[in-house]
Scaffold this motif. Structure first.
Motif, mmCIF file in Angstrom:
data_model
loop_
_atom_site.group_PDB
_atom_site.id
_atom_site.type_symbol
_atom_site.label_atom_id
_atom_site.label_comp_id
_atom_site.label_asym_id
_atom_site.label_seq_id
_atom_site.Cartn_x
_atom_site.Cartn_y
_atom_site.Cartn_z
ATOM 1 N N PRO A 188 -33.087 55.023 69.536
ATOM 2 C CA PRO A 188 -32.157 54.311 70.343
ATOM 3 C C PRO A 188 -30.815 54.597 69.596
ATOM 4 O O PRO A 188 -30.789 54.978 68.516
ATOM 5 C CB PRO A 188 -32.584 52.688 69.602
ATOM 6 N N ALA A 189 -29.658 54.598 70.397
ATOM 7 C CA ALA A 189 -28.487 54.966 69.869
ATOM 8 C C ALA A 189 -27.726 53.500 69.157
ATOM 9 O O ALA A 189 -27.105 53.729 68.027
ATOM 10 C CB ALA A 189 -27.338 55.190 70.963
ATOM 11 N N SER A 190 -28.429 52.407 69.725
ATOM 12 C CA SER A 190 -28.000 51.058 68.888
ATOM 13 C C SER A 190 -28.947 49.982 69.302
ATOM 14 O O SER A 190 -29.613 50.193 70.194
ATOM 15 C CB SER A 190 -26.500 50.602 69.501
ATOM 16 N N VAL A 191 -29.273 49.095 68.382
ATOM 17 C CA VAL A 191 -30.159 47.879 68.416
ATOM 18 C C VAL A 191 -29.188 46.961 67.820
ATOM 19 O O VAL A 191 -28.705 46.940 66.773
ATOM 20 C CB VAL A 191 -31.332 48.265 67.869
ATOM 21 N N THR A 246 -31.240 49.395 77.859
ATOM 22 C CA THR A 246 -30.600 50.490 78.934
ATOM 23 C C THR A 246 -30.761 51.988 78.551
ATOM 24 O O THR A 246 -30.233 52.461 77.613
ATOM 25 C CB THR A 246 -28.922 50.272 78.770
ATOM 26 N N PRO A 247 -31.725 52.320 79.259
ATOM 27 C CA PRO A 247 -32.364 54.018 78.755
ATOM 28 C C PRO A 247 -31.135 54.975 78.850
ATOM 29 O O PRO A 247 -31.215 55.848 78.030
ATOM 30 C CB PRO A 247 -33.241 54.029 79.714
ATOM 31 N N SER A 248 -30.225 54.551 79.904
ATOM 32 C CA SER A 248 -28.992 55.706 79.933
ATOM 33 C C SER A 248 -28.259 55.949 78.796
ATOM 34 O O SER A 248 -27.957 56.885 78.477
ATOM 35 C CB SER A 248 -28.203 55.343 81.443
ATOM 36 N N ASP A 249 -28.085 54.900 78.182
ATOM 37 C CA ASP A 249 -27.032 55.023 76.842
ATOM 38 C C ASP A 249 -27.954 54.744 75.581
ATOM 39 O O ASP A 249 -27.402 54.874 74.425
ATOM 40 C CB ASP A 249 -25.850 54.247 76.838
ATOM 41 N N ALA A 283 -39.100 54.020 81.639
ATOM 42 C CA ALA A 283 -38.220 52.921 82.339
ATOM 43 C C ALA A 283 -38.656 51.727 82.936
ATOM 44 O O ALA A 283 -38.381 50.519 82.615
ATOM 45 C CB ALA A 283 -37.036 53.462 83.022
ATOM 46 N N GLY A 284 -39.921 51.910 83.573
ATOM 47 C CA GLY A 284 -40.313 50.882 84.532
ATOM 48 C C GLY A 284 -41.452 50.251 83.651
ATOM 49 O O GLY A 284 -41.687 50.529 82.535
ATOM 50 N N HIS A 285 -42.208 49.282 84.389
ATOM 51 C CA HIS A 285 -43.250 48.486 83.543
ATOM 52 C C HIS A 285 -44.586 48.937 84.326
ATOM 53 O O HIS A 285 -45.470 48.245 84.572
ATOM 54 C CB HIS A 285 -43.248 47.053 83.900
#
Length: 194
Positions: free
Chosen positions: A99-102, A116-119, A150-152
């Motif tokens: 992750p970029a941020s949590v 948000t998978p895109s960022d 991304a999905g479940h």
């Protein structure tokens, strides 16, 4: 008086915001307290006397405050949450999701977490701070898995299942939701939690 609600002017508890007492005719002996939308909600039997109410509210507010302080110390801030996510990724997801941020957020009242998978950003509801650490870790693993899938779908749930306490944590969260649903049926809850 199936689910009467007293006003929330009981005064703020230190660090817990206003306290709202909700009485239920269906409750016989149990007392429950939880945090909701910046308030402390205490569910009590309708038959309690004012003295019993005061005693139980004070006891439950003190218990919640102690638990939240302990969780804050053990779970830490955003930097600790990011480190925890990295450790969980390495331990259960082969270190693939990065992750970029949590970060903790206060504006998620209907979700435990989001991604948000895109960022590459992950947000966890601050409501989780009062829950056991294995539950927080499960939600982190769930959101980390979204960085891979991304999905479940079945692949996503297979990733989440790598966390050994996934089923136990899901059961815990389902129990929290069931308690809120029961309170809603009694007319003692404002809304359900997803």
């Amino acid at each position: 008086m199936p689910g009467s609600t007293s006003d929330s002017s009981r005064g703020p508890a230190p660090a817990l915001g206003p306290v709202e007492v909700r009485r239920s005719a269906r409750r016989r002996r149990t007392v429950t307290a939880y945090r909701e939308s910046g308030r402390t909600i205490v569910l009590i039997p309708a038959a309690f006397t004012p003295a019993e109410e005061r005693r139980w509210v004070a006891q439950m507010v003190a218990k919640l405050q102690t638990r939240e302080e302990r969780r804050r110390r053990s779970l830490g801030g955003d930097a600790e949450l990011m480190a925890r996510a990295g450790a969980l990724s390495a331990a259960h997801l082969d270190g693939v999701p990065r992750p970029a941020s949590v970060r903790w957020v206060d504006n998620q009242q209907r979700r435990w977490g989001s991604c948000t998978p895109s960022d590459g950003s992950i947000r966890l509801s601050s409501r989780l701070r009062s829950m056991p650490e294995y539950v927080v870790d499960y939600v982190l693993v769930h959101e980390l898995a979204h960085l891979v899938e991304a999905g479940h779908d079945a692949r996503f749930w297979a990733l989440v299942a790598r966390y050994p306490l996934a089923e136990r944590a899901r059961g815990f969260l389902e129990g929290v939701e069931a308690a809120r649903a029961e309170a809603a049926e009694d007319g003692t809850a404002d809304d359900l939690v997803d």
